[in-house]
Design a protein around this motif. Sequence first.
Motif, PDB file in Angstrom:
ATOM      1  N   VAL A  49       4.712  19.509 -43.507  1.00 46.04           N
ATOM      2  CA  VAL A  49       3.500  20.301 -43.695  1.00 46.04           C
ATOM      3  C   VAL A  49       3.825  21.578 -44.452  1.00 46.04           C
ATOM      4  CG1 VAL A  49       1.649  21.552 -42.521  1.00 46.04           C
ATOM      5  CG2 VAL A  49       2.406  19.330 -41.656  1.00 46.04           C
ATOM      6  N   LEU A  50       4.893  22.234 -44.093  1.00 44.84           N
ATOM      7  CA  LEU A  50       5.287  23.449 -44.793  1.00 44.84           C
ATOM      8  C   LEU A  50       5.597  23.158 -46.258  1.00 44.84           C
ATOM      9  CD1 LEU A  50       7.560  25.196 -42.147  1.00 44.84           C
ATOM     10  CD2 LEU A  50       5.230  25.812 -42.799  1.00 44.84           C
ATOM     11  N   PHE A  51       6.273  22.029 -46.517  1.00 47.15           N
ATOM     12  CA  PHE A  51       6.594  21.664 -47.891  1.00 47.15           C
ATOM     13  C   PHE A  51       5.320  21.491 -48.713  1.00 47.15           C
ATOM     14  CE2 PHE A  51       6.843  18.435 -51.141  1.00 47.15           C
ATOM     15  CZ  PHE A  51       7.785  18.999 -51.982  1.00 47.15           C
ATOM     16  N   SER A  52       4.381  20.713 -48.202  1.00 47.75           N
ATOM     17  CA  SER A  52       3.165  20.441 -48.971  1.00 47.75           C
ATOM     18  C   SER A  52       2.386  21.724 -49.260  1.00 47.75           C
ATOM     19  CB  SER A  52       2.293  19.409 -48.259  1.00 47.75           C
ATOM     20  OG  SER A  52       1.857  19.874 -47.016  1.00 47.75           O
ATOM     21  N   ALA A  53       2.271  22.586 -48.280  1.00 45.67           N
ATOM     22  CA  ALA A  53       1.557  23.851 -48.472  1.00 45.67           C
ATOM     23  C   ALA A  53       2.289  24.754 -49.457  1.00 45.67           C
ATOM     24  CB  ALA A  53       1.375  24.565 -47.142  1.00 45.67           C
ATOM     25  N   ARG A  54       3.600  24.800 -49.359  1.00 42.70           N
ATOM     26  CA  ARG A  54       4.398  25.649 -50.258  1.00 42.70           C
ATOM     27  C   ARG A  54       4.340  25.130 -51.688  1.00 42.70           C
ATOM     28  NH1 ARG A  54       5.900  30.341 -51.942  1.00 42.70           N
ATOM     29  NH2 ARG A  54       8.084  30.572 -52.432  1.00 42.70           N
ATOM     30  N   LEU A  55       4.388  23.823 -51.851  1.00 41.50           N
ATOM     31  CA  LEU A  55       4.298  23.243 -53.183  1.00 41.50           C
ATOM     32  C   LEU A  55       2.963  23.613 -53.828  1.00 41.50           C
ATOM     33  CD1 LEU A  55       5.324  21.427 -55.460  1.00 41.50           C
ATOM     34  CD2 LEU A  55       4.379  19.481 -54.200  1.00 41.50           C
ATOM     35  N   ARG A  56       1.883  23.459 -53.098  1.00 41.63           N
ATOM     36  CA  ARG A  56       0.560  23.815 -53.606  1.00 41.63           C
ATOM     37  C   ARG A  56       0.515  25.300 -53.982  1.00 41.63           C
ATOM     38  NH1 ARG A  56      -2.193  23.029 -49.298  1.00 41.63           N
ATOM     39  NH2 ARG A  56      -2.120  20.786 -49.530  1.00 41.63           N
ATOM     40  N   GLU A  57       1.069  26.138 -53.116  1.00 39.97           N
ATOM     41  CA  GLU A  57       1.081  27.585 -53.362  1.00 39.97           C
ATOM     42  C   GLU A  57       1.855  27.916 -54.641  1.00 39.97           C
ATOM     43  OE1 GLU A  57       3.641  31.038 -51.280  1.00 39.97           O
ATOM     44  OE2 GLU A  57       2.300  29.973 -49.919  1.00 39.97           O
ATOM     45  N   THR A  91      11.251  12.243 -53.022  1.00 40.21           N
ATOM     46  CA  THR A  91      12.664  11.934 -52.792  1.00 40.21           C
ATOM     47  C   THR A  91      13.474  13.228 -52.830  1.00 40.21           C
ATOM     48  OG1 THR A  91      13.140  11.674 -55.151  1.00 40.21           O
ATOM     49  CG2 THR A  91      12.433   9.682 -53.942  1.00 40.21           C
ATOM     50  N   ARG A  92      14.661  13.154 -52.299  1.00 42.91           N
ATOM     51  CA  ARG A  92      15.544  14.324 -52.322  1.00 42.91           C
ATOM     52  C   ARG A  92      15.775  14.798 -53.757  1.00 42.91           C
ATOM     53  NH1 ARG A  92      16.974  18.761 -49.849  1.00 42.91           N
ATOM     54  NH2 ARG A  92      19.146  19.284 -50.083  1.00 42.91           N
ATOM     55  N   GLY A  93      15.932  13.843 -54.663  1.00 45.28           N
ATOM     56  CA  GLY A  93      16.140  14.189 -56.068  1.00 45.28           C
ATOM     57  C   GLY A  93      14.965  14.952 -56.658  1.00 45.28           C
ATOM     58  N   LYS A  94      13.743  14.511 -56.332  1.00 46.68           N
ATOM     59  CA  LYS A  94      12.558  15.202 -56.839  1.00 46.68           C
ATOM     60  C   LYS A  94      12.419  16.576 -56.190  1.00 46.68           C
ATOM     61  CE  LYS A  94      11.165  12.349 -59.876  1.00 46.68           C
ATOM     62  NZ  LYS A  94      11.418  12.664 -61.271  1.00 46.68           N
ATOM     63  N   MET A  95      12.806  16.682 -54.930  1.00 42.98           N
ATOM     64  CA  MET A  95      12.775  18.000 -54.278  1.00 42.98           C
ATOM     65  C   MET A  95      13.711  18.968 -54.981  1.00 42.98           C
ATOM     66  SD  MET A  95      12.488  17.507 -50.226  1.00 42.98           S
ATOM     67  CE  MET A  95      11.011  16.908 -49.451  1.00 42.98           C
ATOM     68  N   GLU A 131      12.463  27.699 -59.199  1.00 41.44           N
ATOM     69  CA  GLU A 131      13.520  28.675 -58.939  1.00 41.44           C
ATOM     70  C   GLU A 131      13.522  29.149 -57.499  1.00 41.44           C
ATOM     71  OE1 GLU A 131      12.589  31.522 -62.041  1.00 41.44           O
ATOM     72  OE2 GLU A 131      13.867  30.448 -63.455  1.00 41.44           O
ATOM     73  N   VAL A 132      13.501  28.172 -56.588  1.00 42.66           N
ATOM     74  CA  VAL A 132      13.575  28.440 -55.148  1.00 42.66           C
ATOM     75  C   VAL A 132      14.672  27.571 -54.561  1.00 42.66           C
ATOM     76  CG1 VAL A 132      11.143  29.095 -54.934  1.00 42.66           C
ATOM     77  CG2 VAL A 132      11.813  26.711 -54.584  1.00 42.66           C
TER      78      VAL A 132
END
Length: 66
Positions: free
Chosen positions: A8-16, A50-54, A62-63
């Motif tokens: 959930v944190l990932f999806s919200a952070r990506l959108r942000e 995937t881990r690669g896409k992350m 740049e995070v």
Amino acid sequence: MTRGIWDVLFSARLRELRRARALSLRKLGREVGVTANAVLRWEKDEVTPTRGKMIELSRFFEVEPA
């Protein structure tokens, strides 16, 4: 499959991050080699990249990867 807090944190952070750079779903998808639909599904927490896409996403924004 049950989603955890990190998903959930990932999806919200990506959108942000995407919105902060005024990127469309399509533009971000092109930058990391996926479709706009794939980015949308990540943001809606339907699937996890995937881990690669992350790693690609973290480099692009740049995070630090999770």
